[in-house]
Scaffold this active site. Structure first.
Site, short mmCIF file in Angstrom:
data_model
loop_
_atom_site.label_atom_id
_atom_site.label_comp_id
_atom_site.label_asym_id
_atom_site.label_seq_id
_atom_site.Cartn_x
_atom_site.Cartn_y
_atom_site.Cartn_z
N ASP A 159 -2.76 1.56 -6.61
CA ASP A 159 -2.15 1.49 -5.38
C ASP A 159 -1.02 2.50 -4.84
O ASP A 159 0.10 2.55 -5.67
CB ASP A 159 -1.51 0.11 -5.11
CG ASP A 159 -2.76 -0.85 -5.18
OD1 ASP A 159 -3.78 -0.68 -4.76
OD2 ASP A 159 -2.45 -2.15 -5.85
N LYS A 213 4.06 3.28 2.32
CA LYS A 213 5.31 3.15 3.25
C LYS A 213 6.60 3.28 2.57
O LYS A 213 6.73 2.63 1.20
CB LYS A 213 5.15 1.75 3.88
CG LYS A 213 4.12 1.67 4.96
CD LYS A 213 4.20 0.22 5.64
CE LYS A 213 3.15 0.25 6.78
NZ LYS A 213 2.70 -0.94 7.06
N ASP A 228 -5.81 9.59 -4.41
CA ASP A 228 -6.16 10.29 -3.29
C ASP A 228 -4.80 10.53 -2.39
O ASP A 228 -4.91 11.15 -1.24
CB ASP A 228 -6.99 9.42 -2.28
CG ASP A 228 -6.24 8.27 -1.71
OD1 ASP A 228 -5.97 7.49 -2.58
OD2 ASP A 228 -6.06 8.39 -0.44
#
Ligand SMILES: C[S@@+](CC[C@H](N)C(=O)[O-])C[C@H]1O[C@@H](n2cnc3c(N)ncnc32)[C@H](O)[C@@H]1O
Length: 204
Positions: free
Chosen positions: A109, A113, A145
């Protein structure tokens, strides 16, 4: 004993070494760990490619692991063991030191933000714990990515002299992809991979 385990099984880790020792057994098999394996296409592909190796797939999502367990059993894959565990706990104390030949951290993950960045897994501390479980000469393989996260990895790893860039460390698995990677690629995003060889004697 671990070497007597047959077929894919899901293990809920309690944080004790002995659970892991049971899984690893006393063989000198090559061991690979897919941290945060998700739906497990990569771990399953790796296990099928190297039936003589022990492939560990870990994740916190129990439902995903259960589905992966059933899929592996259906396909008759006998060398994949699934660990319901927290990535950090696993490398910090649940796995024995120097027990893994190659660690894969693929599409973790990215927490893009700014206010969530504190949740990112890849830090100097995390990588030092990965170094604890890697065997000397072992490989750390990472992909994402999210290019800012990728750049942050490069900055952290530059300072860890025991990790030397080694693209050859993943040349055998160029055709294996993760579920997230396939999704990103379908959407036209690039997913760069990097590999580092762990050479503890060169640590400064
Ligand atoms: C973005 S997905 C990537 C999954 C897989 N590696 C792939 O590329 O398809 C991240 C995975 O990491 C798992 N995860 C997130 N935090 C974790 C943690 N602290 N410990 C273990 N797994 C974690 C999630 O459950 C999820 O399956």
């Amino acid at each position: 004993m671990g070497h007597l385990l047959r077929g894919t099984m899901l293990h809920l880790l309690t944080g004790t070494y002995c659970v892991i020792d049971t899984i690893l057994g006393d063989t000198d098999r090559t061991v690979e760990l897919d941290l945060g394996c998700g739906k497990g296409t990569f771990a399953l592909g790796l296990a099928a490619l190297y039936p003589e190796r022990l492939i560990l797939g870990s994740d916190v999502m129990l439902g995903r692991l259960r589905r992966l367990e059933r899929k592996a059993q259906r396909l008759g894959v006998g060398n994949l063991q699934l660990l319901r565990a927290n990535n950090l706990d696993l490398v910090a104390y649940q796995l024995p030191p120097a027990s893994v030949h190659r660690v894969h951290l693929l599409c973790p993950d990215p927490w893009p933000k700014a206010r969530h960045r504190i949740k990112r897994l890849v830090t100097t501390d995390f990588l030092c714990r990965v170094a604890r479980v890697l065997r000397p000469g072992g490989i750390l393989h990472m992909a994402t990515d999210h290019l800012p996260y990728f750049d942050a990895w490069a900055r952290i790893l530059q300072r860890l002299e025991a990790f030397r860039p080694d693209p050859g460390g993943i040349s055998d698995i160029r055709d294996l992809h993760t579920d997230f990677e396939l999704l990103w690629r379908e959407n036209g995003r690039s997913v760069p991979h990097v590999a580092f060889r762990f050479e503890p004697r060169s640590a400064g």
